[in-house]
Motif scaffolding. Structure first.
Motif, PDB file in Angstrom:
ATOM      1  N   MET A 194      51.573  36.292  34.935  1.00  0.00           N
ATOM      2  CA  MET A 194      50.454  35.361  34.951  1.00  0.00           C
ATOM      3  C   MET A 194      49.839  35.236  33.560  1.00  0.00           C
ATOM      4  O   MET A 194      49.379  34.160  33.172  1.00  0.00           O
ATOM      5  CB  MET A 194      49.387  35.800  35.962  1.00  0.00           C
ATOM      6  N   ASP A 195      49.851  36.348  32.846  1.00  0.00           N
ATOM      7  CA  ASP A 195      49.346  36.328  31.472  1.00  0.00           C
ATOM      8  C   ASP A 195      50.068  35.246  30.674  1.00  0.00           C
ATOM      9  O   ASP A 195      49.446  34.388  30.046  1.00  0.00           O
ATOM     10  CB  ASP A 195      49.560  37.720  30.856  1.00  0.00           C
ATOM     11  N   LEU A 196      51.397  35.257  30.773  1.00  0.00           N
ATOM     12  CA  LEU A 196      52.205  34.278  30.041  1.00  0.00           C
ATOM     13  C   LEU A 196      51.979  32.855  30.550  1.00  0.00           C
ATOM     14  O   LEU A 196      51.776  31.928  29.771  1.00  0.00           O
ATOM     15  CB  LEU A 196      53.692  34.626  30.147  1.00  0.00           C
ATOM     16  N   LEU A 197      52.014  32.712  31.883  1.00  0.00           N
ATOM     17  CA  LEU A 197      51.928  31.364  32.470  1.00  0.00           C
ATOM     18  C   LEU A 197      50.578  30.710  32.177  1.00  0.00           C
ATOM     19  O   LEU A 197      50.508  29.519  31.861  1.00  0.00           O
ATOM     20  CB  LEU A 197      52.158  31.410  33.982  1.00  0.00           C
ATOM     21  N   ILE A 198      49.487  31.496  32.278  1.00  0.00           N
ATOM     22  CA  ILE A 198      48.161  30.917  32.058  1.00  0.00           C
ATOM     23  C   ILE A 198      47.982  30.528  30.588  1.00  0.00           C
ATOM     24  O   ILE A 198      47.405  29.493  30.257  1.00  0.00           O
ATOM     25  CB  ILE A 198      47.061  31.874  32.559  1.00  0.00           C
ATOM     26  N   ARG A 199      48.517  31.380  29.731  1.00  0.00           N
ATOM     27  CA  ARG A 199      48.473  31.018  28.311  1.00  0.00           C
ATOM     28  C   ARG A 199      49.238  29.719  28.076  1.00  0.00           C
ATOM     29  O   ARG A 199      48.805  28.854  27.311  1.00  0.00           O
ATOM     30  CB  ARG A 199      49.097  32.125  27.449  1.00  0.00           C
ATOM     31  N   LYS A 200      50.397  29.604  28.757  1.00  0.00           N
ATOM     32  CA  LYS A 200      51.226  28.410  28.621  1.00  0.00           C
ATOM     33  C   LYS A 200      50.447  27.167  29.063  1.00  0.00           C
ATOM     34  O   LYS A 200      50.628  26.074  28.534  1.00  0.00           O
ATOM     35  CB  LYS A 200      52.489  28.571  29.467  1.00  0.00           C
ATOM     36  N   LEU A 201      49.562  27.382  30.062  1.00  0.00           N
ATOM     37  CA  LEU A 201      48.745  26.267  30.558  1.00  0.00           C
ATOM     38  C   LEU A 201      47.510  26.037  29.683  1.00  0.00           C
ATOM     39  O   LEU A 201      46.646  25.221  30.016  1.00  0.00           O
ATOM     40  CB  LEU A 201      48.298  26.545  31.993  1.00  0.00           C
ATOM     41  N   LYS A 202      47.411  26.805  28.632  1.00  0.00           N
ATOM     42  CA  LYS A 202      46.318  26.674  27.641  1.00  0.00           C
ATOM     43  C   LYS A 202      44.959  27.111  28.189  1.00  0.00           C
ATOM     44  O   LYS A 202      43.935  26.480  27.946  1.00  0.00           O
ATOM     45  CB  LYS A 202      46.206  25.210  27.133  1.00  0.00           C
ATOM     46  N   TYR A 203      44.975  28.137  29.024  1.00  0.00           N
ATOM     47  CA  TYR A 203      43.719  28.762  29.422  1.00  0.00           C
ATOM     48  C   TYR A 203      43.737  30.187  28.941  1.00  0.00           C
ATOM     49  O   TYR A 203      44.775  30.711  28.542  1.00  0.00           O
ATOM     50  CB  TYR A 203      43.554  28.750  30.953  1.00  0.00           C
ATOM     51  N   GLU A 204      42.539  30.809  29.047  1.00  0.00           N
ATOM     52  CA  GLU A 204      42.461  32.191  28.612  1.00  0.00           C
ATOM     53  C   GLU A 204      42.517  33.101  29.822  1.00  0.00           C
ATOM     54  O   GLU A 204      41.628  33.062  30.676  1.00  0.00           O
ATOM     55  CB  GLU A 204      41.155  32.431  27.854  1.00  0.00           C
ATOM     56  N   PRO A 205      43.576  33.902  29.972  1.00  0.00           N
ATOM     57  CA  PRO A 205      43.662  34.756  31.144  1.00  0.00           C
ATOM     58  C   PRO A 205      42.764  35.974  31.033  1.00  0.00           C
ATOM     59  O   PRO A 205      42.637  36.563  29.956  1.00  0.00           O
ATOM     60  CB  PRO A 205      45.138  35.159  31.186  1.00  0.00           C
ATOM     61  N   VAL A 206      42.123  36.305  32.197  1.00  0.00           N
ATOM     62  CA  VAL A 206      41.385  37.564  32.296  1.00  0.00           C
ATOM     63  C   VAL A 206      42.063  38.324  33.422  1.00  0.00           C
ATOM     64  O   VAL A 206      41.988  37.929  34.579  1.00  0.00           O
ATOM     65  CB  VAL A 206      39.898  37.311  32.640  1.00  0.00           C
ATOM     66  N   LEU A 207      42.798  39.371  33.060  1.00  0.00           N
ATOM     67  CA  LEU A 207      43.609  40.049  34.068  1.00  0.00           C
ATOM     68  C   LEU A 207      42.924  41.319  34.520  1.00  0.00           C
ATOM     69  O   LEU A 207      42.457  42.106  33.693  1.00  0.00           O
ATOM     70  CB  LEU A 207      44.976  40.374  33.481  1.00  0.00           C
ATOM     71  N   ILE A 208      42.862  41.506  35.816  1.00  0.00           N
ATOM     72  CA  ILE A 208      42.174  42.699  36.299  1.00  0.00           C
ATOM     73  C   ILE A 208      42.756  43.129  37.650  1.00  0.00           C
ATOM     74  O   ILE A 208      43.046  42.305  38.503  1.00  0.00           O
ATOM     75  CB  ILE A 208      40.642  42.444  36.358  1.00  0.00           C
ATOM     76  N   ALA A 209      42.984  44.437  37.787  1.00  0.00           N
ATOM     77  CA  ALA A 209      43.694  44.927  38.971  1.00  0.00           C
ATOM     78  C   ALA A 209      42.745  45.429  40.047  1.00  0.00           C
ATOM     79  O   ALA A 209      43.134  45.593  41.193  1.00  0.00           O
ATOM     80  CB  ALA A 209      44.664  46.035  38.583  1.00  0.00           C
ATOM     81  N   ASN A 210      41.482  45.655  39.714  1.00  0.00           N
ATOM     82  CA  ASN A 210      40.539  46.247  40.655  1.00  0.00           C
ATOM     83  C   ASN A 210      39.455  45.233  41.016  1.00  0.00           C
ATOM     84  O   ASN A 210      38.743  44.730  40.146  1.00  0.00           O
ATOM     85  CB  ASN A 210      39.925  47.481  39.990  1.00  0.00           C
ATOM     86  N   GLY A 211      39.324  44.987  42.310  1.00  0.00           N
ATOM     87  CA  GLY A 211      38.392  43.972  42.780  1.00  0.00           C
ATOM     88  C   GLY A 211      36.947  44.266  42.417  1.00  0.00           C
ATOM     89  O   GLY A 211      36.196  43.357  42.057  1.00  0.00           O
ATOM     90  N   LEU A 212      36.542  45.540  42.538  1.00  0.00           N
ATOM     91  CA  LEU A 212      35.143  45.890  42.258  1.00  0.00           C
ATOM     92  C   LEU A 212      34.807  45.666  40.796  1.00  0.00           C
ATOM     93  O   LEU A 212      33.762  45.098  40.456  1.00  0.00           O
ATOM     94  CB  LEU A 212      34.877  47.342  42.656  1.00  0.00           C
ATOM     95  N   GLU A 213      35.753  46.101  39.922  1.00  0.00           N
ATOM     96  CA  GLU A 213      35.541  45.861  38.485  1.00  0.00           C
ATOM     97  C   GLU A 213      35.501  44.373  38.216  1.00  0.00           C
ATOM     98  O   GLU A 213      34.704  43.897  37.400  1.00  0.00           O
ATOM     99  CB  GLU A 213      36.683  46.497  37.680  1.00  0.00           C
ATOM    100  N   ALA A 214      36.382  43.632  38.918  1.00  0.00           N
ATOM    101  CA  ALA A 214      36.453  42.187  38.714  1.00  0.00           C
ATOM    102  C   ALA A 214      35.114  41.535  39.038  1.00  0.00           C
ATOM    103  O   ALA A 214      34.642  40.661  38.309  1.00  0.00           O
ATOM    104  CB  ALA A 214      37.551  41.587  39.583  1.00  0.00           C
ATOM    105  N   LEU A 215      34.476  42.003  40.117  1.00  0.00           N
ATOM    106  CA  LEU A 215      33.184  41.429  40.507  1.00  0.00           C
ATOM    107  C   LEU A 215      32.140  41.632  39.405  1.00  0.00           C
ATOM    108  O   LEU A 215      31.349  40.728  39.099  1.00  0.00           O
ATOM    109  CB  LEU A 215      32.701  42.070  41.807  1.00  0.00           C
ATOM    110  N   GLU A 216      32.133  42.857  38.835  1.00  0.00           N
ATOM    111  CA  GLU A 216      31.189  43.147  37.755  1.00  0.00           C
ATOM    112  C   GLU A 216      31.415  42.224  36.566  1.00  0.00           C
ATOM    113  O   GLU A 216      30.485  41.685  35.969  1.00  0.00           O
ATOM    114  CB  GLU A 216      31.333  44.615  37.316  1.00  0.00           C
ATOM    115  N   MET A 217      32.711  42.012  36.315  1.00  0.00           N
ATOM    116  CA  MET A 217      33.078  41.166  35.180  1.00  0.00           C
ATOM    117  C   MET A 217      32.671  39.707  35.413  1.00  0.00           C
ATOM    118  O   MET A 217      32.195  39.034  34.507  1.00  0.00           O
ATOM    119  CB  MET A 217      34.580  41.267  34.942  1.00  0.00           C
ATOM    120  N   VAL A 218      32.854  39.275  36.668  1.00  0.00           N
ATOM    121  CA  VAL A 218      32.465  37.896  37.016  1.00  0.00           C
ATOM    122  C   VAL A 218      30.975  37.710  36.788  1.00  0.00           C
ATOM    123  O   VAL A 218      30.518  36.690  36.275  1.00  0.00           O
ATOM    124  CB  VAL A 218      32.810  37.587  38.492  1.00  0.00           C
TER     125      VAL A 218
END
Lengths: 121, 595
Positions: free
Chosen positions: A18-42
Motif C-alpha cells: 500500500m505504501d508503494l501504491l498510494i505513493r503511485k497515486l500521489k498521496y502521502e501514505p500513513v501506515l499503521i498496524a495498531n488501531g488504538l494508535e491509529a485513533l490517536e494519530m487521527v
C-alpha cells in the motif's frame, strides 16, 4: 501539500504494498498496524481518507470505526473498509454511513484508485 | 273375482247386481202378496215374509237395508190403510208390524255395520302392516292366513303357502326344534331370531313374535332382519379391517370425539408410553404441551365441524415419561358410532427436527470456516496481485522485459482465477446456510444482456445473436439473474473453439407461467451422463478429457442452479456432443410467493 491517506492494517506485506501504491497515486501514505494508535494519530492529524482492515487486534475494524465516529466524533472522514472478509454487506447496511465504502481484497490498482477517488472529499 | 259391469256411467260389480235383483224381486213379491191378501181377506197375513229381503239387504248393505225397511214399512202401512182402515185394531196391528220392520232391520244393520268396521280395521292392519303376519294351526302347523307383506318377504304366493306348514319355513332343523320347544312352553314369545327359507331356497333373517289367539290358532308377526343382518355383518367386516389397519399401522393413531379420546392404536401407546386405560374416555390435556393446547383443541374442533379440513400441523406432545416430542398431526373427520369424530394420524418428527437443526448448525459452522479460510486465502493474494500489476503496468521502471511481462500476465490470470474460486466457494456456502434473500425488481432483459456481454467482453470472442423481444422484462433479483447468464455465457465461450456462435433466444406463450430464456452455443457439448453432474459442485464434465471441460471452475453452474431454484424456476440443458449445448433458464413470470 499532498493529502494523507491512512492505512490501518496489521498485515505487513500489504502495508508495504500500500505504501508503494498510494505513493503511485500521489498521496502521502500513513501506515499503521495498531488501531488504538491509529485513533490517536487521527485525532492529532486527521487524514483525508482511511483504508481500514477489519480483522485486526487489539481492536478490530468495526471497533475502530465505532470509536472514530463515536467518541472521536469524526463523522466526516471517509473510511474504506479494506478487507478479505466476506459477508460484511449486512453490517454495512446497518451502519448506513454515507462516508463508508468497501474494497474486497485483493483489489487491482485500478479498483483502488477508483475507490479512493470516489470517497475522497 | 268380481266382474264389474258398466252402464250409463255407473260401475257395479256382478255380485252387487245379483243381490240387487234378488232383493228387489223379493221386496216386490212381498208387497204383491201382502196387497193381494189384504184385498181378499181384509187382514194382514204373512207379514214376516218382508224379513227375507230386509235382513238379506241389511246383512250385505246395512245402511241401504235400513232405508229399504223404512220404505217397506211405509208401503205396508199404505196398503193397510187402503184395505183395513175401519178396523182400529187392524191399524194398530199394522202400524206395530211396520215399526217392527224398521226396528229389527235397524238392530241387525247396526250389528252388521259394527262387525264390518272391526273386520275392516283388522283387514287394514293385517294387510298394511310392515310386519309379515301368519296365522297357523298350533297342532298341525297348517298355514291359515298370511298377509301380502309376508308373501313378498319370502317370495311365495298365498296359494304356495296354503299347501305348506309353518314348520317348513325354517331354514335350519335346529331352529325348527327350538321353535317347537318355545311354542309348547309359552303362550307368547317375542324376538325369536331365526332364518326362514325363501321360495328360491335361500336363507333370510327374520325376527318372530307370536301369541295364541283363539283355540288352536297362533298369530305370528315376522320382521325382515336380512338387511340389518347383512349391514351388521358388513359393519363387522369393516370394523375388523379398520382394526387390522390401525393396529398394524406404524403411525400413531387416535380418535377423538368431543375432545375425548375414544380410540388409540398400539403405535400410539408405544409413542406416548400410556396404556389405553390411562387415556381412553379422557381428555387430551396431559398429552399436549400447554402452549399448544389451545391450537390443538381449536384444530380438532375445526376438523370435527368443518370442511375443508385444516390438514396437518406440528404440535409438541408430552409422553408419559415427561419427554416433549414434536409430532406432525394429520386431522381427518370421521364418523364414530354415528357421531362426528376426528381421526388423528401422528408422525413423530422429533429426530427429523433435531437432524434439520443439526444440518443448519453444520452449514453455519462450515460457512464460518469457509469465511475464515477465504479471508486467509485472499489476504496474501493482495501483495501478489499488487506487485505483479505494478511490474506489468510500468515495465520500464522495473526493467521488465517483454518475455517476463507475458509470464507475469499468466501469473495475474491465475491470481484472478483463484480470487474467483474463493468468491464462488463463499457464495455457495452462503447459499447452503439459506441466509441469502432475493431482492426483486423489474428490469429489461435486453439491457441486462448487453450489460453482461459488454462487461465480459464476450463479443471479442464470439458472434452473439440476441433474439429476445426488445420490451421483455423479468421480475426477479437482477444481480442473481445477471450472475446466472454471465456464467452461462462464460461457459459457452470457454468450452467452444472459434468460430464461436452464441444465440440467446426467448420462448413463452400467454398460457405459459414461465419465461424461457435459452443460451445456445456450438461448443464441445455434454454427454448424457455428464448432464446431471455439471450442476454439482466441483464436478467437471471431462471424464479425464481436458477438451470436454465445461464450467472450468466447477461452481458457477451449481450457484446458477441454486439462484434459479430460489426464484422457483429451473435450468435445463439440451446438448449434443461436438455440436453444442443449449442452457435454458425457466423463470416464473409472477414473483414466487414465499420465495
Amino acid at each position: 501539500m499532498t493529502r494523507k491517506i491512512m492505512v490501518v492494517e496489521d498485515d505487513q506485506p500489504i502495508l508495504e504494498l500500500m505504501d508503494l501504491l498510494i505513493r503511485k497515486l500521489k498521496y502521502e501514505p500513513v501506515l499503521i498496524a495498531n488501531g488504538l494508535e491509529a485513533l490517536e494519530m487521527v485525532k492529532r492529524e486527521p487524514p483525508a481518507l482511511i483504508l481500514l482492515d477489519i480483522m485486526m487486534s487489539p481492536i478490530n475494524g468495526w471497533e475502530f470505526l465505532e470509536k472514530l465516529r463515536g467518541e472521536y466524533n469524526m463523522r466526516e472522514i471517509p473510511v474504506i473498509l479494506f478487507t478479505a472478509s466476506p459477508s460484511i454487506d449486512e453490517k454495512m447496511a446497518l451502519l448506513n454511513d454515507p462516508n463508508l465504502g468497501v474494497l474486497t481484497k485483493p483489489v487491482s490498482f485500478a479498483q483502488l484508485k477508483a475507490g479512493i477517488e470516489r470517497y475522497l472529499i | 273375482m268380481d266382474q264389474h259391469i258398466e252402464f250409463s256411467g255407473y260401475s257395479i260389480s256382478s255380485t252387487d247386481l245379483v243381490r240387487f235383483v234378488v232383493i228387489t224381486s223379493l221386496t216386490l213379491s212381498c208387497i204383491l202378496i201382502t196387497a193381494f191378501s189384504l184385498s181378499r181377506q181384509g187382514e194382514t197375513i204373512f207379514t214376516q215374509i218382508f224379513y227375507f229381503p230386509l235382513l238379506y239387504a241389511a246383512y250385505f248393505y246395512p245402511k241401504k237395508g235400513f232405508y229399504l225397511a223404512c220404505t217397506c214399512a211405509i208401503v205396508y202401512e199404505g196398503l193397510a190403510y187402503l184395505f183395513v182402515v175401519p178396523s182400529t185394531s187392524g191399524v194398530i196391528y199394522t202400524t206395530g208390524q211396520a215399526l217392527l220392520f224398521i226396528g229389527i232391520t235397524a238392530v241387525v244393520a247396526y250389528f252388521i255395520e259394527k262387525v264390518n268396521t272391526s273386520e275392516a280395521r283388522f283387514r287394514s292392519i293385517f294387510e298394511n302392516s310392515l310386519l309379515g303376519i301368519v296365522l297357523f294351526d298350533q297342532n298341525s302347523f297348517a298355514i291359515r292366513l298370511t298377509n301380502s307383506h309376508f308373501e313378498a318377504m319370502l317370495g311365495y304366493t298365498d296359494r304356495d303357502l296354503s299347501h305348506m306348514t309353518f314348520a317348513q319355513l325354517f331354514f335350519l332343523k335346529e331352529d325348527r326344534q327350538r321353535f317347537f320347544e318355545n311354542l309348547g312352553s309359552s303362550q307368547k314369545i317375542t324376538h325369536f331370531e331365526t332364518c326362514f327359507v325363501t321360495k328360491n331356497n335361500k336363507p333370510t333373517w327374520v325376527n318372530l313374535s307370536w301369541s295364541r289367539i283363539t283355540g288352536n290358532l297362533v298369530s305370528c308377526s315376522i320382521m325382515d332382519m336380512n338387511k340389518y343382518k347383512l349391514a351388521e355383518q358388513e359393519a363387522d367386516e369393516n370394523y375388523a379391517q379398520f382394526r387390522q389397519l390401525t393396529d398394524g399401522s406404524p403411525t400413531s393413531i387416535m380418535i377423538l370425539r368431543n375432545q375425548i379420546i375414544v380410540y388409540m392404536n398400539p403405535s400410539f401407546k408405544a409413542f406416548s408410553g400410556y396404556e389405553p386405560d390411562e387415556l381412553l374416555d379422557k381428555e387430551t390435556t396431559p398429552l399436549i404441551h400447554p402452549e399448544d393446547q389451545d391450537n390443538f383443541l381449536n384444530t380438532c374442533h375445526l376438523a370435527e365441524t368443518q370442511s375443508p379440513l385444516p390438514g396437518r400441523s406440528e404440535f409438541r406432545i408430552l409422553t408419559k415419561s415427561g419427554e416433549t416430542r414434536l409430532a406432525k398431526l394429520f386431522f381427518t373427520r370421521v364418523l364414530q358410532k354415528g357421531a362426528p369424530a376426528v381421526l388423528i394420524n401422528l408422525i413423530d418428527i422429533t429426530e427429523q427436527e433435531i437432524l434439520k437443526e443439526r444440518i443448519l448448525q453444520d452449514n453455519e459452522r462450515r460457512h464460518s470456516i469457509i469465511s475464515s479460510c477465504a479471508h486467509e486465502l485472499r489476504t496474501p493474494l493482495q501483495p501478489i496481485m499488487g506487485y505483479i500489476e505494478m511490474l506489468t503496468q510500468d515495465p520500464e521502471t522495473f526493467g521488465v522485459t517483454e518475455e517476463t511481462r507475458i509470464i507475469l500476465d499468466r501469473c495475474a490470470r491465475s491470481v484472478d482465477r483463484e480470487r474467483e474460486i474463493i468468491n464462488q466457494m463463499l457464495e455457495l456456502s452462503v447459499l447452503d446456510t439459506g441466509n441469502l434473500y432475493l431482492k426483486y425488481s423489474q428490469f429489461s432483459v435486453p439491457d441486462l444482456l448487453n450489460k453482461i456481454i459488454d462487461a465480459g467482453g464476450y463479443r471479442e470472442n464470439a458472434e452473439i445473436t440476441i433474439d429476445v423481444p426488445p420490451d421483455l422484462t423479468f421480475e426477479a433479483d437482477e444481480n442473481k439473474i445477471s450472475n446466472v447468464i454471465d456464467s452461462m455465457l462464460s461457459n459457452a465461450v470457454n468450452y467452444s473453439t472459434p468460430p464461436r456462435k452464441i444465440r440467446i433466444g426467448y420462448q413463452t406463450s400467454s398460457y405459459d407461467k414461465l419465461h424461457r430464456l435459452s443460451i445456445q452455443d456450438n461448443g464441445v457439448g455434454i454427454t448424457d451422463t455428464q448432464l446431471d453432474e455439471i450442476f454439482e459442485p466441483f464436478q467437471h464434465p471431462d471424464n479425464g478429457n481436458a477438451k470436454r471441460r465445461y464450467d472450468r471452475i466447477g461452481l458457477s453452474l451449481s450457484i446458477a442452479k441454486k439462484y434459479i431454484k430460489m426464484h422457483k424456476g429451473y435450468i435445463s440443458v439440451d446438448s449434443i456432443v461436438n455440436i453444442g449445448s443449449t442452457f435454458s433458464i425457466h423463470l416464473p413470470k409472477q414473483k414466487a410467493s414465499g420465495g
